[in-house]
Design a protein around this motif. Structure first.
Motif, short mmCIF file in Angstrom:
data_model
loop_
_atom_site.label_atom_id
_atom_site.label_comp_id
_atom_site.label_asym_id
_atom_site.label_seq_id
_atom_site.Cartn_x
_atom_site.Cartn_y
_atom_site.Cartn_z
N ARG A 1 -52.01 18.48 11.50
CA ARG A 1 -51.61 19.45 10.46
C ARG A 1 -50.09 19.52 10.27
N ARG A 2 -49.42 18.37 10.47
CA ARG A 2 -47.97 18.30 10.20
C ARG A 2 -47.69 17.24 9.15
N GLY A 3 -48.72 16.76 8.49
CA GLY A 3 -48.53 15.73 7.47
C GLY A 3 -48.53 14.32 8.01
N ILE A 4 -48.79 14.15 9.31
CA ILE A 4 -48.73 12.82 9.92
C ILE A 4 -49.90 11.93 9.47
N GLY A 5 -51.10 12.50 9.43
CA GLY A 5 -52.27 11.72 8.98
C GLY A 5 -52.08 11.23 7.55
N ALA A 6 -51.59 12.12 6.68
CA ALA A 6 -51.37 11.74 5.27
C ALA A 6 -50.34 10.63 5.17
N GLN A 7 -49.26 10.73 5.95
CA GLN A 7 -48.24 9.67 5.93
C GLN A 7 -48.77 8.36 6.48
N ALA A 8 -49.64 8.45 7.50
CA ALA A 8 -50.22 7.22 8.07
C ALA A 8 -51.09 6.52 7.03
N VAL A 9 -51.83 7.29 6.24
CA VAL A 9 -52.63 6.67 5.17
C VAL A 9 -51.71 6.05 4.12
N ALA A 10 -50.63 6.75 3.76
CA ALA A 10 -49.69 6.22 2.76
C ALA A 10 -49.08 4.89 3.25
N LEU A 11 -48.71 4.83 4.52
CA LEU A 11 -48.13 3.59 5.06
C LEU A 11 -49.17 2.48 5.15
N THR A 12 -50.42 2.85 5.40
CA THR A 12 -51.50 1.85 5.44
C THR A 12 -51.72 1.28 4.04
N LEU A 13 -51.69 2.14 3.03
CA LEU A 13 -51.83 1.67 1.64
C LEU A 13 -50.66 0.74 1.29
N ALA A 14 -49.46 1.10 1.72
CA ALA A 14 -48.28 0.26 1.44
C ALA A 14 -48.44 -1.11 2.11
N HIS A 15 -48.96 -1.11 3.31
CA HIS A 15 -49.22 -2.39 4.00
C HIS A 15 -50.18 -3.26 3.18
N LEU A 16 -51.25 -2.64 2.68
CA LEU A 16 -52.26 -3.40 1.92
C LEU A 16 -51.68 -3.91 0.59
N ARG A 17 -50.79 -3.12 -0.02
CA ARG A 17 -50.15 -3.57 -1.28
C ARG A 17 -49.32 -4.83 -1.04
N GLY A 18 -48.86 -5.00 0.18
CA GLY A 18 -48.06 -6.18 0.51
C GLY A 18 -48.88 -7.43 0.78
N LEU A 19 -50.19 -7.29 0.84
CA LEU A 19 -51.07 -8.44 1.05
C LEU A 19 -51.61 -8.90 -0.30
N SER A 20 -51.86 -10.19 -0.44
CA SER A 20 -52.40 -10.64 -1.72
C SER A 20 -53.91 -10.43 -1.75
N GLY A 21 -54.40 -10.07 -2.93
CA GLY A 21 -55.84 -9.96 -3.13
C GLY A 21 -56.45 -8.62 -2.75
N GLU A 22 -55.64 -7.69 -2.27
CA GLU A 22 -56.19 -6.39 -1.88
C GLU A 22 -56.05 -5.40 -3.05
N ASP A 23 -57.13 -4.66 -3.34
CA ASP A 23 -57.04 -3.69 -4.43
C ASP A 23 -57.57 -2.31 -4.07
N ARG A 24 -58.13 -2.15 -2.86
CA ARG A 24 -58.64 -0.83 -2.50
C ARG A 24 -58.81 -0.72 -1.00
N LEU A 25 -58.98 0.51 -0.57
CA LEU A 25 -59.22 0.80 0.85
C LEU A 25 -60.47 1.65 0.94
N ARG A 26 -61.36 1.24 1.83
CA ARG A 26 -62.60 2.00 2.02
C ARG A 26 -62.59 2.67 3.38
N THR A 27 -63.32 3.77 3.50
CA THR A 27 -63.50 4.42 4.78
C THR A 27 -64.83 5.14 4.74
N SER A 28 -65.17 5.83 5.80
CA SER A 28 -66.40 6.61 5.80
C SER A 28 -66.24 7.77 6.75
N CYS A 29 -66.99 8.83 6.50
CA CYS A 29 -66.99 9.94 7.46
C CYS A 29 -68.25 10.78 7.33
N ILE A 30 -68.46 11.56 8.36
CA ILE A 30 -69.61 12.45 8.43
C ILE A 30 -69.19 13.79 7.81
#
Ligand SMILES: CC(C)(COP(=O)(O)OP(=O)(O)OC[C@H]1O[C@@H](n2cnc3c(N)ncnc32)[C@H](O)[C@@H]1OP(=O)(O)O)[C@@H](O)C(=O)NCCC(=O)NCCS
Length: 154
Positions: free
Chosen positions: A86-115
């Motif tokens: 609850r300090r914004g760390i999880g949200a920033q980690a997702v943002a950095l993960t998306l940035a990582h994927l934008r740097g790869l070719s052929g990636e257009d989305r991120l999937r996840t799942s939860c209960i």
């Protein structure tokens, strides 16, 4: 102002503190222990395992995997240590993960799942722009996905 974090490889220096990360009571329902995440990553052919580091100290872990090179990456694990939630760390980690994927070719989305349910991270993911696909995976978890565009809220 949320703390600034970085995503760093898990290595011989930080693997022990990463494995020792702690969930808040009740969260074991939603995510496996960090040590399990580190172990599983070792056996995934296309894993992207990163520690979430705050001033060099591991405070969380992220694991992306995919079943085949032509499939989108799946965020199988995201965890922030109970003391740092609850300090914004999880949200920033997702943002950095998306940035990582934008740097790869052929990636257009991120999937996840939860209960779903009390204490579920579903509202967290919805707040970050993930929407439910309507699919339910083999473990009964709801599948979510989002494009790789940055969160307009910054
Ligand atoms: C889910 C998790 C990663 C969120 O990390 P975090 O650092 O606490 O989240 P943030 O502080 O970045 O929260 C971002 C937003 O989501 C909200 N949020 C976070 N967790 C939430 C929850 N369980 N329920 C509802 N909202 C939640 C926050 O209030 C915040 O909202 P805001 O932007 O309106 O202020 C963390 O709680 C965690 O590790 N939980 C246990 C493991 C887990 O369930 N992981 C996901 C399944 S793989």
């Amino acid at each position: 102002m949320p703390a600034e974090i970085s995503l760093v490889p898990v290595d011989r220096e930080n693997v022990r503190p990463v494995c020792d990360l702690v969930l808040a009571p009740g969260q074991e329902t939603f995510v496996a222990p960090a040590a399990t995440t580190v172990a599983e990553a070792a056996y995934e052919p296309d894993a992207w395992l990163r520690a979430i580091a705050l001033d060099g100290v591991p405070v969380g872990v992220v694991l992306l995997v995919r079943d085949a090179p032509d499939e989108p990456y799946f965020l199988v694990r995201l965890m922030v240590d109970a003391a740092y939630q609850r300090r914004g760390i999880g949200a920033q980690a997702v943002a950095l993960t998306l940035a990582h994927l934008r740097g790869l070719s052929g990636e257009d989305r991120l999937r996840t799942s939860c209960i779903p349910g009390e204490g579920s991270p579903l509202p967290f993911y919805r707040g970050l722009g993930f929407t439910e696909t309507g699919e339910v995976d083999d473990d009964g978890e709801r599948v979510l996905e989002r494009g790789l565009e940055p969160d307009p809220r910054g």
